[in-house]
Enzyme design. Structure first.
Site, PDB file in Angstrom:
ATOM      1  N   ASP A 185     -17.976  -3.840 -32.774  1.00 24.98           N
ATOM      2  CA  ASP A 185     -16.708  -4.202 -32.132  1.00 24.98           C
ATOM      3  C   ASP A 185     -16.631  -5.724 -32.177  1.00 24.98           C
ATOM      4  OD1 ASP A 185     -14.387  -4.333 -30.679  1.00 24.98           O
ATOM      5  OD2 ASP A 185     -15.311  -3.848 -28.752  1.00 24.98           O
ATOM      6  N   GLU A 204     -14.260  -1.763 -35.922  1.00 27.08           N
ATOM      7  CA  GLU A 204     -12.927  -1.540 -35.372  1.00 27.08           C
ATOM      8  C   GLU A 204     -11.892  -2.245 -36.234  1.00 27.08           C
ATOM      9  OE1 GLU A 204     -11.927  -0.869 -30.997  1.00 27.08           O
ATOM     10  OE2 GLU A 204     -11.374  -2.958 -31.323  1.00 27.08           O
ATOM     11  N   ASP A 209     -18.200  -3.870 -24.480  1.00 29.70           N
ATOM     12  CA  ASP A 209     -18.111  -4.199 -25.906  1.00 29.70           C
ATOM     13  C   ASP A 209     -19.187  -3.451 -26.687  1.00 29.70           C
ATOM     14  OD1 ASP A 209     -15.998  -6.453 -26.109  1.00 29.70           O
ATOM     15  OD2 ASP A 209     -17.250  -7.058 -24.423  1.00 29.70           O
TER      16      ASP A 209
END
Length: 197
Positions: free
Chosen positions: A21, A81, A154
């Protein structure tokens, strides 16, 4: 030097997935292994980039950490992502650079990369594309059968990206035999030759 333990065939992971991420302040990562169809968490954490004063320093630290994680865990694939669209162009530019640095680390080691939209990750893991981070974290912990630190959203998001990729194993890019792809610029150009100057 201590002797290395020889792993039984059943102990050797079939696949290792590194989920990332990316971020410009905090970046999350999660490594999972797949063995006999069962997911197990190997490692997860965050890369704190807040303390670095310049964007170049942040990108360098992000790249170095990604390379270290890749060398340590030797993932077969990376799941990252997808970029999202925001109103602040400067923020988007910086985030795009961070994503590029992460992808470059994987590409430099020949690791295939698959991108997933945040909504798709949430849908895959929780069944709800609008799930809150707390719900994602809780479901990832349940799926991996581990206790996760709820403050590391995260990192749990990165694990969710890796889990999503496992659920979509056939999502790796496939080279098409067609010369153009529907919706692509090439298809538009060939279908509208009279409109191109």
């Amino acid at each position: 030097m201590a002797p290395q333990k020889n792993l039984l065939k059943s102990e050797v992971p079939e696949k290792i997935i590194l989920g990332v991420d990316p971020g410009t302040r905090i970046a999350g990562y999660g490594v999972i292994s797949i063995r006999a169809g069962v997911m197990r968490m190997m490692q997860y954490g965050v890369i704190n980039l807040i303390k670095y004063t310049t964007h170049q320093q942040k990108l360098q630290k992000l790249h170095e950490t990604m390379v270290r994680l890749i060398e340590e865990h030797k993932p077969d694939e990376m799941a990252i992502e997808d970029p999202f669209f925001g109103k602040n162009v400067q923020v988007m530019l910086k985030l795009g650079r961070a994503q590029g640095v992460v992808m470059a680390a994987a590409l430099s080691r020949g690791i295939p990369i698959v991108e997933y939209a945040p909504r798709r990750v949430k849908q895959s893991v929780t069944g709800n594309g609008n799930a809150a981070k707390e719900q994602v974290s809780h479901m990832v912990a349940h799926l991996l059968q581990v206790d996760l630190n709820p403050e590391f959203f995260d990192a749990t998001d990165a694990l969710a990206i890796a889990v999503c990729h496992h659920f979509h194993e056939n999502a790796l890019p496939v080279r098409s035999t067609k010369t153009t792809k529907k919706g692509a610029w090439g298809a538009f150009a060939s279908e509208n030759a009279d409109r191109i100057m």
